[in-house]
Scaffold this motif. Structure first.
Motif, PDB file in Angstrom:
ATOM      1  N   VAL A  80       0.853  -1.193   0.000  1.00 24.58           N
ATOM      2  CA  VAL A  80       0.000   0.000   0.000  1.00 24.58           C
ATOM      3  C   VAL A  80       0.882   1.234   0.000  1.00 24.58           C
ATOM      4  CG1 VAL A  80      -1.747   1.310   1.273  1.00 24.58           C
ATOM      5  CG2 VAL A  80      -1.842  -1.194   1.225  1.00 24.58           C
ATOM      6  N   SER A  81       0.620   2.169  -0.897  1.00 22.65           N
ATOM      7  CA  SER A  81       1.431   3.384  -0.971  1.00 22.65           C
ATOM      8  C   SER A  81       1.319   4.173   0.332  1.00 22.65           C
ATOM      9  CB  SER A  81       0.963   4.264  -2.134  1.00 22.65           C
ATOM     10  OG  SER A  81      -0.417   4.542  -2.049  1.00 22.65           O
ATOM     11  N   GLY A  82       2.467   4.528   0.891  1.00 18.88           N
ATOM     12  CA  GLY A  82       2.483   5.299   2.129  1.00 18.88           C
ATOM     13  C   GLY A  82       2.588   4.455   3.376  1.00 18.88           C
ATOM     14  N   VAL A  83       2.525   3.134   3.230  1.00 15.18           N
ATOM     15  CA  VAL A  83       2.665   2.242   4.391  1.00 15.18           C
ATOM     16  C   VAL A  83       3.968   1.467   4.250  1.00 15.18           C
ATOM     17  CG1 VAL A  83       1.677   0.324   5.700  1.00 15.18           C
ATOM     18  CG2 VAL A  83       0.172   2.000   4.626  1.00 15.18           C
ATOM     19  N   GLY A  84       4.946   1.822   5.035  1.00 17.55           N
ATOM     20  CA  GLY A  84       6.221   1.098   5.001  1.00 17.55           C
ATOM     21  C   GLY A  84       6.201  -0.072   5.954  1.00 17.55           C
ATOM     22  N   ALA A  85       7.368  -0.654   6.168  1.00 17.86           N
ATOM     23  CA  ALA A  85       7.466  -1.825   7.038  1.00 17.86           C
ATOM     24  C   ALA A  85       7.065  -1.494   8.475  1.00 17.86           C
ATOM     25  CB  ALA A  85       8.887  -2.380   7.005  1.00 17.86           C
ATOM     26  N   LYS A 121      -6.451   9.033   6.680  1.00 14.54           N
ATOM     27  CA  LYS A 121      -6.234   8.943   5.228  1.00 14.54           C
ATOM     28  C   LYS A 121      -5.479   7.668   4.869  1.00 14.54           C
ATOM     29  CE  LYS A 121      -6.396  13.865   4.039  1.00 14.54           C
ATOM     30  NZ  LYS A 121      -5.650  15.005   3.457  1.00 14.54           N
ATOM     31  N   THR A 122      -4.469   7.347   5.664  1.00 11.27           N
ATOM     32  CA  THR A 122      -3.703   6.119   5.406  1.00 11.27           C
ATOM     33  C   THR A 122      -4.581   4.899   5.631  1.00 11.27           C
ATOM     34  OG1 THR A 122      -1.656   7.204   6.106  1.00 11.27           O
ATOM     35  CG2 THR A 122      -1.641   4.806   6.025  1.00 11.27           C
ATOM     36  N   ALA A 123      -5.396   4.934   6.675  1.00 12.64           N
ATOM     37  CA  ALA A 123      -6.302   3.818   6.965  1.00 12.64           C
ATOM     38  C   ALA A 123      -7.277   3.608   5.806  1.00 12.64           C
ATOM     39  CB  ALA A 123      -7.068   4.088   8.260  1.00 12.64           C
ATOM     40  N   GLN A 124      -7.798   4.697   5.262  1.00  8.50           N
ATOM     41  CA  GLN A 124      -8.709   4.600   4.116  1.00  8.50           C
ATOM     42  C   GLN A 124      -8.004   4.031   2.893  1.00  8.50           C
ATOM     43  OE1 GLN A 124     -10.058   8.657   3.890  1.00  8.50           O
ATOM     44  NE2 GLN A 124     -11.738   8.343   5.330  1.00  8.50           N
ATOM     45  N   ARG A 125      -6.718   4.408   2.730  1.00  8.88           N
ATOM     46  CA  ARG A 125      -5.949   3.894   1.597  1.00  8.88           C
ATOM     47  C   ARG A 125      -5.715   2.387   1.740  1.00  8.88           C
ATOM     48  NH1 ARG A 125      -1.353   6.684   2.131  1.00  8.88           N
ATOM     49  NH2 ARG A 125      -2.413   8.584   1.493  1.00  8.88           N
ATOM     50  N   VAL A 126      -5.462   1.957   2.963  1.00 11.42           N
ATOM     51  CA  VAL A 126      -5.276   0.530   3.228  1.00 11.42           C
ATOM     52  C   VAL A 126      -6.529  -0.241   2.803  1.00 11.42           C
ATOM     53  CG1 VAL A 126      -5.095  -1.214   5.056  1.00 11.42           C
ATOM     54  CG2 VAL A 126      -3.579   0.777   5.078  1.00 11.42           C
ATOM     55  N   ILE A 127      -7.686   0.273   3.199  1.00 11.64           N
ATOM     56  CA  ILE A 127      -8.950  -0.390   2.853  1.00 11.64           C
ATOM     57  C   ILE A 127      -9.160  -0.389   1.345  1.00 11.64           C
ATOM     58  CG2 ILE A 127     -11.464  -0.150   2.992  1.00 11.64           C
ATOM     59  CD1 ILE A 127     -11.024   0.856   5.895  1.00 11.64           C
ATOM     60  N   LEU A 128      -8.944   0.762   0.727  1.00 13.00           N
ATOM     61  CA  LEU A 128      -9.167   0.904  -0.714  1.00 13.00           C
ATOM     62  C   LEU A 128      -8.284  -0.038  -1.525  1.00 13.00           C
ATOM     63  CD1 LEU A 128     -10.556   2.505  -3.015  1.00 13.00           C
ATOM     64  CD2 LEU A 128      -8.629   4.096  -2.932  1.00 13.00           C
ATOM     65  N   GLU A 129      -6.998  -0.114  -1.150  1.00 14.63           N
ATOM     66  CA  GLU A 129      -6.047  -0.898  -1.940  1.00 14.63           C
ATOM     67  C   GLU A 129      -6.038  -2.392  -1.614  1.00 14.63           C
ATOM     68  OE1 GLU A 129      -2.134   0.741  -2.413  1.00 14.63           O
ATOM     69  OE2 GLU A 129      -2.843   2.817  -2.334  1.00 14.63           O
ATOM     70  N   LEU A 130      -6.531  -2.749  -0.422  1.00 14.92           N
ATOM     71  CA  LEU A 130      -6.435  -4.149  -0.015  1.00 14.92           C
ATOM     72  C   LEU A 130      -7.748  -4.922  -0.056  1.00 14.92           C
ATOM     73  CD1 LEU A 130      -3.921  -4.269   2.964  1.00 14.92           C
ATOM     74  CD2 LEU A 130      -3.499  -4.435   0.522  1.00 14.92           C
ATOM     75  N   LYS A 131      -8.868  -4.230  -0.226  1.00 14.91           N
ATOM     76  CA  LYS A 131     -10.153  -4.930  -0.135  1.00 14.91           C
ATOM     77  C   LYS A 131     -10.222  -6.124  -1.082  1.00 14.91           C
ATOM     78  CE  LYS A 131     -13.973  -3.026   1.066  1.00 14.91           C
ATOM     79  NZ  LYS A 131     -15.234  -2.278   1.187  1.00 14.91           N
ATOM     80  N   ASP A 132      -9.922  -5.923  -2.347  1.00 17.17           N
ATOM     81  CA  ASP A 132      -9.990  -7.022  -3.313  1.00 17.17           C
ATOM     82  C   ASP A 132      -8.912  -8.066  -3.057  1.00 17.17           C
ATOM     83  OD1 ASP A 132     -12.177  -5.939  -4.584  1.00 17.17           O
ATOM     84  OD2 ASP A 132     -10.988  -4.871  -6.080  1.00 17.17           O
ATOM     85  N   LYS A 133      -7.725  -7.615  -2.628  1.00 13.74           N
ATOM     86  CA  LYS A 133      -6.626  -8.545  -2.374  1.00 13.74           C
ATOM     87  C   LYS A 133      -6.931  -9.439  -1.179  1.00 13.74           C
ATOM     88  CE  LYS A 133      -2.996  -5.524  -4.230  1.00 13.74           C
ATOM     89  NZ  LYS A 133      -1.767  -4.764  -3.900  1.00 13.74           N
ATOM     90  N   VAL A 134      -7.501  -8.853  -0.125  1.00 12.75           N
ATOM     91  CA  VAL A 134      -7.818  -9.626   1.072  1.00 12.75           C
ATOM     92  C   VAL A 134      -8.852 -10.697   0.751  1.00 12.75           C
ATOM     93  CG1 VAL A 134      -9.037  -9.511   3.291  1.00 12.75           C
ATOM     94  CG2 VAL A 134      -7.196  -7.909   2.797  1.00 12.75           C
ATOM     95  N   LYS A 135      -9.830 -10.356  -0.094  1.00 13.16           N
ATOM     96  CA  LYS A 135     -10.872 -11.322  -0.450  1.00 13.16           C
ATOM     97  C   LYS A 135     -10.298 -12.492  -1.226  1.00 13.16           C
ATOM     98  CE  LYS A 135     -14.524  -7.897  -0.822  1.00 13.16           C
ATOM     99  NZ  LYS A 135     -15.393  -7.188  -1.785  1.00 13.16           N
ATOM    100  N   SER A 136      -9.251 -12.242  -2.015  1.00 18.72           N
ATOM    101  CA  SER A 136      -8.694 -13.302  -2.852  1.00 18.72           C
ATOM    102  C   SER A 136      -7.636 -14.127  -2.122  1.00 18.72           C
ATOM    103  CB  SER A 136      -8.059 -12.697  -4.119  1.00 18.72           C
ATOM    104  OG  SER A 136      -6.940 -11.902  -3.792  1.00 18.72           O
ATOM    105  N   GLU A 137      -7.183 -13.628  -0.970  1.00 17.13           N
ATOM    106  CA  GLU A 137      -6.159 -14.348  -0.207  1.00 17.13           C
ATOM    107  C   GLU A 137      -6.792 -15.449   0.650  1.00 17.13           C
ATOM    108  OE1 GLU A 137      -2.907 -14.389  -0.005  1.00 17.13           O
ATOM    109  OE2 GLU A 137      -2.573 -12.810  -1.470  1.00 17.13           O
ATOM    110  N   ASP A 138      -5.969 -16.400   1.063  1.00 20.91           N
ATOM    111  CA  ASP A 138      -6.435 -17.459   1.958  1.00 20.91           C
ATOM    112  C   ASP A 138      -6.960 -16.888   3.256  1.00 20.91           C
ATOM    113  OD1 ASP A 138      -3.870 -19.867   1.043  1.00 20.91           O
ATOM    114  OD2 ASP A 138      -5.809 -19.397   0.156  1.00 20.91           O
TER     115      ASP A 138
END
Length: 201
Positions: A80-85, A121-138
């Protein structure tokens, strides 16, 4: 480079562990969730951490987690852009991978921004960018056991609710059955989940 490390626990701190593997001490940065998993371990107990070598702008740090699920979520978060390690570890320190997946699926910004250094804003970006990925992951498809007593057809928000319930530990069959009983007038995903949980508890 490293998939996992198995060795003897030599040191624990609030942000890392040191694991002795054949006489070499690996400093592994980790989350509070993983640290809690090894809380009962003492020096020289054997542990396994699933690892990720983080390289960026002259930084080369080894991150590791007590479960493969947490490592998977860490890898998703740093994409996710803006979220580092460090941001990813902060988020994982406030919620297990399963709970975080539910927060993403249900648009729970408040839960994600509880992490240190993570704003709305970062939390919203996490949701926006990961929603589809989380659904497709185990992570969002852990069925636990296979049951074929009944085939239930669901659509829209109800499918998202089923994914969230599976993440919480219910089988696909249990989740689908509970969601199918939710009144069709309820369309908000979070409300569907709450109603289904009442039926399951």
């Amino acid at each position: 480079m490293f998939s996992y490390l198995t060795g003897y626990l030599k040191e624990k701190s609030q942000t890392f562990v040191v694991i002795d593997v054949s006489g070499v001490g690996f400093k592994v940065y980790t989350s509070l969730t993983s640290l809690n998993d090894v809380m009962t371990k003492t020096e020289n107990d054997r542990v396994t951490f699933y690892t990720y070598l983080y390289i960026k702008e002259g930084i080369m740090d080894l991150y590791g987690f007590s479960t493969k699920e947490e490592l998977t979520m860490f890898e998703l978060l740093i994409s996710v852009s803006g979220v580092g390690a460090k941001g990813a570890v902060a988020i994982l320190s406030t919620a297990t991978p399963q709970k975080l997946a539910v927060s993403v699926v249900t648009n729970d910004v408040a839960a994600i921004k509880k992490a240190s250094g993570i704003g709305p804003k970062t939390a919203q970006r996490v949701i926006l960018e990961l929603k589809d990925k989380v659904k497709s992951e185990d992570l969002a498809n852990q069925e636990g056991s296979i049951e074929t007593e009944e085939i239930i057809n669901l659509s829209g928000g109800k499918n998202e609710a089923v994914s969230a319930l599976i993440v919480l530990g219910y089988t696909k069959f249990e989740a689908e059955k509970a969601v199918s009983k939710v009144d069709s007038s309820i369309t908000n995903v979070e409300d569907i989940i709450k109603a289904a949980l009442k039926a399951l508890i």
